[in-house]
Design an enzyme around this catalytic site. Structure first.
Site, PDB file in Angstrom:
ATOM      1  N   LYS A  33       0.832  -1.212   0.000  1.00 45.29           N
ATOM      2  CA  LYS A  33       0.000   0.000   0.000  1.00 45.29           C
ATOM      3  C   LYS A  33       0.863   1.256   0.000  1.00 45.29           C
ATOM      4  CE  LYS A  33       0.950   0.848   4.399  1.00 45.29           C
ATOM      5  NZ  LYS A  33       1.547   2.053   4.998  1.00 45.29           N
TER       6      LYS A  33
ATOM      7  N   VAL B  98      11.942   7.815   7.475  1.00 43.49           N
ATOM      8  CA  VAL B  98      12.102   6.963   6.296  1.00 43.49           C
ATOM      9  C   VAL B  98      10.786   6.837   5.530  1.00 43.49           C
ATOM     10  CG1 VAL B  98      12.632   4.625   5.516  1.00 43.49           C
ATOM     11  CG2 VAL B  98      13.977   5.671   7.354  1.00 43.49           C
TER      12      VAL B  98
END
Length: 347
Positions: A208, A295
């Site tokens: 996703k 990140v």
């Protein structure tokens, strides 16, 4: 009961399902997600050791009683203990929550003491030696420990840390371990379900992020809600098709770790991946994204999926379009035209 009073209860009253288990939980990784999960468990009165890679980061959290670097404003309960000592963090821990970036997983686990069991909350993939590996597989490969679970769902760290209502699913090969994790994390603001589909839960969480990158690109180009809705829907179809080919159950992708996580990550302004997609089409470079403190897992997942696609001939049109925009600097509007011009077929 009001949301405010629910939050107060979650932060002050011990609500541990298994009153006989007071063994601590170790959380490896003191970014926003690891910190939010540590807060959830510690708010119930269970001891939590939050391990930070840098000693100065652990010292700052101890002094400030919050993680000013990644999650400012979320105050630590008394039972949350920041540390840079992995031995201390893992000592007698009932399991270790692994919340480090996927790119650092092998190196981190390779130099830390082993835990008796692991819970991966990392939503990423590795491609190596013609194999596409989920994070639980990497954990097992590096540590030799087979008791590994994965937790996933529509879980934005900033909302979790504010004890806003949220849900997740934990999957493991061992149903008893899944239930143990469920008991540790379940509380007034966080409802946890169990699943036996470890493959589906992990793939839904990882893939996703790629669709969320694409959704951010749609937002950045101001292509409208129709385009974004179509992208999310066809993206879910791509996730399901790929996941089932890997042995996952279709129903898993219609649940929290699939559709639920996709909606949150592709829509929320708090989503790193959606925001990164928007910034990419506005000119931000890959190098700048990779240099950020927080990140963006999707940029590594899309690279792993591209390598898998090239190796196996898998059909991942949206994934490949995102890869070309990020890594080959392809024009996103040309990629959109390519997707829209694919051969007509039944839905």
């Amino acid at each position: 009961m009001s949301l405010t009073s629910t939050i107060t209860i979650a932060q002050t009253e011990p609500l541990i399902a298994d009153k006989g288990s007071r063994r601590p939980v170790a959380v490896l990784g003191a970014g926003s997600w690891g910190t939010a999960l540590a807060l959830l468990v510690a708010s119930k009165g269970l001891p939590v050791h939050l391990w930070a890679r840098r000693p100065e980061h652990a010292e700052a959290m101890r002094a400030e009683r919050q993680n000013l670097e990644y999650l400012p404003g979320a105050r630590f309960p008394e039972s949350l203990y920041p540390t840079a000592d992995a031995e201390e963090a893992l000592h007698q821990a009932q399991f270790a929550v692994v919340a480090v970036p996927s790119k650092a997983l092998r190196e981190t686990l390779g130099r830390l003491p082993k835990a008796s069991a692991y819970l991966s909350v990392i939503k990423g993939l590795h491609f190596t030696d013609h194999h596409l590996l989920r994070m639980s597989q990497v954990v097992e490969e590096v540590t030799g420990v087979t008791q590994v679970a994965a937790l996933s769902g529509p879980n934005l760290a900033e909302e979790i840390a504010r004890f806003l209502p949220a849900t997740a699913v934990v999957a493991a090969k061992d149903p008893d371990f899944a239930q143990q994790v469920q008991q540790v994390f379940s509380g007034p603001s966080f409802r946890v379900y169990t699943s036996s589909d470890l493959i589906g839960v992990e793939l839904g969480g990882a893939l996703k992020n790629v669709i969320a990158l694409a959704a951010g690109m749609v937002d950045g180009l101001k292509l409208g809600d129709n385009a974004k809705a179509a992208l999310i829907t066809r993206g879910l179809r791509e996730i399901i098709k790929f996941g089932m080919a890997q042995g996952a159950k279709e129903s898993t992708f219609m649940g929290l770790s699939g559709l639920g996580d996709l909606i949150a990550t592709a829509s929320s302004p708090l989503s790193r991946n959606r925001s990164a997609g928007e910034r990419i089409v506005r000119g931000e470079t890959l190098a700048h994204l990779e240099a950020q403190k927080s990140v963006v897992e999707g940029i590594y997942t899309v690279r792993a999926l591209h390598a898998w696609d090239q190796d196996t001939g898998a059909d991942l049109p949206i994934t490949e379009a995102v890869y070309r925009v990020i890594y080959l600097k392809s024009d996103p509007l040309e990629e959109l035209s390519r997707l829209m011009g694919r051969e007509a077929k039944p839905e």
